[in-house]
Design a protein around this motif. Structure first.
Motif, PDB file in Angstrom:
ATOM      1  N   ILE A   1       0.835  -1.207   0.000  1.00  0.00           N
ATOM      2  CA  ILE A   1       0.000   0.000   0.000  1.00  0.00           C
ATOM      3  C   ILE A   1       0.867   1.253   0.000  1.00  0.00           C
ATOM      4  O   ILE A   1       0.575   2.238  -0.683  1.00  0.00           O
ATOM      5  CB  ILE A   1      -0.950  -0.026   1.218  1.00  0.00           C
ATOM      6  CG1 ILE A   1      -1.939  -1.194   1.084  1.00  0.00           C
ATOM      7  CG2 ILE A   1      -1.703   1.297   1.344  1.00  0.00           C
ATOM      8  CD1 ILE A   1      -2.867  -1.344   2.266  1.00  0.00           C
TER       9      ILE A   1
ATOM     10  N   THR B   1      -4.234   6.740   1.596  1.00  0.00           N
ATOM     11  CA  THR B   1      -4.109   5.340   1.982  1.00  0.00           C
ATOM     12  C   THR B   1      -5.330   4.529   1.555  1.00  0.00           C
ATOM     13  O   THR B   1      -5.195   3.385   1.082  1.00  0.00           O
ATOM     14  CB  THR B   1      -3.917   5.232   3.497  1.00  0.00           C
ATOM     15  OG1 THR B   1      -2.760   5.996   3.867  1.00  0.00           O
ATOM     16  CG2 THR B   1      -3.689   3.788   3.928  1.00  0.00           C
TER      17      THR B   1
ATOM     18  N   ARG C   1      -5.265   1.343  -0.926  1.00  0.00           N
ATOM     19  CA  ARG C   1      -5.769   0.031  -0.529  1.00  0.00           C
ATOM     20  C   ARG C   1      -6.763  -0.497  -1.574  1.00  0.00           C
ATOM     21  O   ARG C   1      -6.767  -1.688  -1.931  1.00  0.00           O
ATOM     22  CB  ARG C   1      -6.422   0.113   0.848  1.00  0.00           C
ATOM     23  CG  ARG C   1      -6.859  -1.248   1.399  1.00  0.00           C
ATOM     24  CD  ARG C   1      -7.465  -1.119   2.786  1.00  0.00           C
ATOM     25  NE  ARG C   1      -6.454  -0.728   3.761  1.00  0.00           N
ATOM     26  CZ  ARG C   1      -6.372   0.489   4.320  1.00  0.00           C
ATOM     27  NH1 ARG C   1      -7.254   1.428   3.970  1.00  0.00           N
ATOM     28  NH2 ARG C   1      -5.437   0.772   5.194  1.00  0.00           N
TER      29      ARG C   1
END
Length: 323
Positions: A295, A306, A310
């Motif tokens: 990630i 983030t 993901r």
């Protein structure tokens, strides 16, 4: 009668002891024949002090002449040269770092935040400057500390707070790449600014003031004029920052290599995960990312958050969409 000469016997080979004694004798002979070094010159009896000083200078000159032929001291860097080399190396590295897209983006973001902060502070001060003029208009000659006189001080603050809500929202969304150009909000801004300007200028206009003074009129409309200028200029400045191109190759830098601009990969509903996943696959094929990137690597390569990284990582497990 014949005489025969007996054959001479061959000379015997020298023994090691004889060789050693011969070498020692040869060394002793050479040492005796070598010239004896002359002792250092000593003052001759009867020489004056001036002659002795000149003799010492001549001997020193001979020694200096021998040492001047050695260039070793010229090969060493002095403290000044090392300081200049260090400064030049540091300047070269700073210049190289300044060309990195990540550094240029960081500098632009820092400058944008500073300009927005200065603009909002100036706007707040301009509106505070006009508070006295609005209070004079709203009080309408009420006695000091009377209810009307006190409440007149609250007219400008609540209008200013409402205006700062609209301006602050437009400024923040502009820094995030989503300029807020709704006509209703723009009309609200101009309504508040027009009311502030009118209430500051009305008591000092030629047809309302007992004694007209142009300097007094300018002094009281200065705050609202500054506020109008900031509200007009800030969206234009933020729009220019939004369209800045920081470069996408990252040559010679320390930051991530941007292969394409990420703005077309985001829609009004959020990031296009499939487009971002296709871009990550291209980076994997080019060798810029490992076969199974994490990630953090995805977030660094795409310059996204983030949660988006993901979602892109999950999309990589699905079959790629071919055009």
């Amino acid at each position: 009668m014949t005489f025969t000469t007996p054959a001479s016997d061959p000379a015997p080979e020298p023994t090691p002891d004889e060789i050693s004694r011969g070498m020692a004798a040869l060394e002793r002979h050479l040492s005796e024949q070598a010239p004896t070094p002359s002792p250092p010159a000593r003052p001759v009896e009867g020489e004056t002090k001036r002659v002795q000083q000149l003799r010492a200078e001549v001997a020193e000159a001979h020694l200096l002449a021998d040492l001047q032929d050695d260039d070793a001291p010229l090969l060493l860097d002095t403290d000044k040269v090392r300081k200049r080399r260090k400064a030049a190396q540091q300047a070269a590295r700073l210049h190289e770092l300044a060309q990195d897209p990540a550094m240029r983006a960081w500098q632009a973001a820092r400058m944008r935040r500073a300009l927005v902060s200065f603009a909002l502070v100036a706007l707040a001060l301009a509106l505070a400057w006009s508070t006295a003029g609005v209070q004079h208009f709203a009080a309408e000659g009420a006695d000091p500390w009377s209810p009307g006189w006190v409440f007149a001080w609250l007219v400008e603050p609540f209008m200013s707070l409402a205006l700062l809500v609209v301006v602050g929202a437009r400024a923040y969304l502009g820094t995030r790449g989503h300029p807020l150009d709704n006509p209703k909000l723009i009309r609200i801004e101009w309504l508040f600014l027009g009311l502030t300007l009118g209430m500051n200028a009305w008591p000092y206009l030629p047809w309302t003031a007992d004694t007209f003074s142009f300097s007094r009129l300018v002094l009281h409309v200065l705050g609202p004029i500054v506020a109008v200028a900031i509200v007009t200029a800030l969206p234009i400045i933020l729009a220019a920052f939004t369209h800045l191109d920081h470069g996408h190759t990252g040559t010679g830098g320390t930051g991530p290599k941007y292969r394409a601009n990420t703005r077309p990969e985001y829609t009004q509903h959020g990031p296009d995960i499939d487009v971002l996943a296709a871009r990550v696959r291209r980076l994997i094929t080019a060798g810029d990312l490992p076969a199974d990137p994490g990630i953090h690597k995805i977030r660094t390569a795409l310059g996204c958050g983030t949660d988006t990284a993901r979602a892109v990582q999950k999309a990589l497990t699905r079959p790629a969409i071919t055009d």
